[in-house]
Motif scaffolding. Structure first.
Motif, PDB file in Angstrom:
ATOM      1  N   ASP A   1       3.385  -5.350   8.319  1.00 42.53           N
ATOM      2  CA  ASP A   1       3.073  -4.407   7.250  1.00 42.53           C
ATOM      3  C   ASP A   1       4.336  -4.038   6.465  1.00 42.53           C
ATOM      4  O   ASP A   1       4.330  -4.015   5.227  1.00 42.53           O
ATOM      5  CB  ASP A   1       2.434  -3.165   7.864  1.00 42.53           C
TER       6      ASP A   1
ATOM      7  N   HIS B   1       2.444 -11.277  11.672  1.00 39.87           N
ATOM      8  CA  HIS B   1       1.007 -11.193  11.930  1.00 39.87           C
ATOM      9  C   HIS B   1       0.589 -12.195  13.001  1.00 39.87           C
ATOM     10  O   HIS B   1      -0.183 -11.859  13.918  1.00 39.87           O
ATOM     11  CB  HIS B   1       0.214 -11.453  10.654  1.00 39.87           C
TER      12      HIS B   1
ATOM     13  N   GLY C   1      -5.299  -5.604  11.676  1.00 33.70           N
ATOM     14  CA  GLY C   1      -3.934  -5.539  11.186  1.00 33.70           C
ATOM     15  C   GLY C   1      -3.149  -4.360  11.703  1.00 33.70           C
ATOM     16  O   GLY C   1      -3.085  -4.103  12.909  1.00 33.70           O
ATOM     17  N   VAL C   2      -2.557  -3.607  10.793  1.00 29.25           N
ATOM     18  CA  VAL C   2      -1.685  -2.496  11.163  1.00 29.25           C
ATOM     19  C   VAL C   2      -2.460  -1.369  11.849  1.00 29.25           C
ATOM     20  O   VAL C   2      -1.860  -0.519  12.518  1.00 29.25           O
ATOM     21  CB  VAL C   2      -0.949  -1.974   9.910  1.00 29.25           C
TER      22      VAL C   2
ATOM     23  N   ASP D   1      -6.487  -3.595   5.425  1.00 28.47           N
ATOM     24  CA  ASP D   1      -6.828  -3.627   6.846  1.00 28.47           C
ATOM     25  C   ASP D   1      -7.802  -2.481   7.076  1.00 28.47           C
ATOM     26  O   ASP D   1      -7.577  -1.358   6.609  1.00 28.47           O
ATOM     27  CB  ASP D   1      -5.599  -3.414   7.730  1.00 28.47           C
TER      28      ASP D   1
ATOM     29  N   GLU E   1      -1.956  -9.443   5.504  1.00 33.56           N
ATOM     30  CA  GLU E   1      -0.776 -10.293   5.308  1.00 33.56           C
ATOM     31  C   GLU E   1      -1.116 -11.782   5.317  1.00 33.56           C
ATOM     32  O   GLU E   1      -0.243 -12.606   5.074  1.00 33.56           O
ATOM     33  CB  GLU E   1       0.264 -10.023   6.399  1.00 33.56           C
TER      34      GLU E   1
ATOM     35  N   ARG F   1       0.891   1.329  -2.385  1.00 34.86           N
ATOM     36  CA  ARG F   1       0.262   1.508  -1.085  1.00 34.86           C
ATOM     37  C   ARG F   1      -0.844   2.562  -1.186  1.00 34.86           C
ATOM     38  O   ARG F   1      -0.642   3.631  -1.761  1.00 34.86           O
ATOM     39  CB  ARG F   1       1.321   1.950  -0.084  1.00 34.86           C
TER      40      ARG F   1
ATOM     41  N   GLU G   1      -3.627   4.343   1.546  1.00 29.33           N
ATOM     42  CA  GLU G   1      -4.114   4.396   2.921  1.00 29.33           C
ATOM     43  C   GLU G   1      -4.768   5.735   3.210  1.00 29.33           C
ATOM     44  O   GLU G   1      -4.383   6.767   2.662  1.00 29.33           O
ATOM     45  CB  GLU G   1      -2.984   4.123   3.915  1.00 29.33           C
TER      46      GLU G   1
ATOM     47  N   SER H   1      -5.474 -10.245   9.000  1.00 36.02           N
ATOM     48  CA  SER H   1      -4.970  -9.006   8.393  1.00 36.02           C
ATOM     49  C   SER H   1      -4.660  -9.266   6.931  1.00 36.02           C
ATOM     50  O   SER H   1      -4.723 -10.404   6.455  1.00 36.02           O
ATOM     51  CB  SER H   1      -3.706  -8.533   9.122  1.00 36.02           C
TER      52      SER H   1
END
Length: 259
Positions: free
Chosen positions: A50, A32, A122-123, A117, A97, A66, A68, A95
């Motif tokens: 991630d 990160h 982040g990702v 995020d 992380e 997870r 998303e 983020s």
């Protein structure tokens, strides 16, 4: 990224799952950090962060899963029968992380925690842009979690997002903001923050659009505020008037004072 990859090697060589998980967790944080500087591999670093966080959770929090959707990505951990769910919201250049200590503190207290995020973070930073109406994102998160209400914790720009969401999303039961901006004065922002905001708001290459501070005095391109989803002006205006709309528990911390 060299430091991050070093921890990946240590994780694979670790004698126990706990040690391996901790190395993956540290690797995620270093990946990160690699997204913050002038690194042409920022998108790769975010993806590696991630992935490393996923490996860490596999070993340290196997119940984590997870979740998303197009507007957000994150990890849900903690007991399925917890009394409350907390969503941890990152800031402009942070983020999911980055908040191990906060997340662990919440988990130790028996809460369910979703570290996320959102757009431009982040990702998702390489494929989405920051937006002023973050309460819509929080609404999508609550729908996906299937819970009646959530508490929010946000740092820096995430603190603004949390306040904005607490004011406009009725299913936010409580909010804690840490050093969230009260007013976004474009001219008063440090140049590195302006550069990051421009990058996070611009989207794919070639789509940058700017909003001049005054039509008769157009500033140089590198100093113009970016057009956020909604608008930069709306973001600045809303942040000065949010508190009157918050009718629930809110902890606002910044500098040496809290209220």
């Amino acid at each position: 990224m060299r430091a991050a990859r070093g921890h990946l090697i240590r994780a694979r060589q670790a004698a126990t799952a706990i040690s391996a998980g901790e190395h993956y967790q540290v690797a995620a944080r270093w990946f990160h950090f690699a997204t913050l500087g002038p690194n042409r591999d920022r998108a790769l670093a975010a993806a590696e962060a991630d992935a490393a966080m996923g490996r860490a959770l596999d070993m340290m929090e196997p119940r984590a899963r997870r979740i998303e959707e197009p507007g957000f990505a994150g990890w849900l951990g903690g007991p399925v029968d917890a009394e409350a769910t907390v969503v941890v919201v990152p800031g402009l250049d942070s983020s999911k992380e980055e908040f191990h200590d906060v997340i662990n503190a919440l988990l130790r207290r028996g809460l369910t925690v979703f570290a996320m995020d959102g757009p431009g973070q982040g990702v998702l930073a390489a494929t989405t842009t920051v937006r002023a109406d973050y309460h819509h994102v929080i609404g999508q998160v609550i729908d996906a979690l299937g819970t009646e209400s959530v508490g929010l914790v946000g740092l820096s720009l995430g603190g603004y997002y949390v306040a904005e969401s607490a004011a406009r999303e009725t299913r936010v039961a409580a909010a804690a903001t840490v050093s969230g901006p009260f007013r976004l004065d474009w001219g008063g922002l440090p140049p590195p923050v302006r550069e990051i905001l421009i990058r996070r708001a611009a989207g794919p290459p070639g789509t940058t659009r700017a909003v001049p501070a005054h039509p008769s005095r157009r500033p140089p391109a590198r100093q113009r505020p970016p057009r956020l989803a909604g608008s930069t002006r709306r973001l600045a205006y809303r942040s000065t008037h949010l508190t009157r709309f918050i009718v629930k528990t809110a902890l606002i911390t910044g500098g040496t004072s809290s209220r």
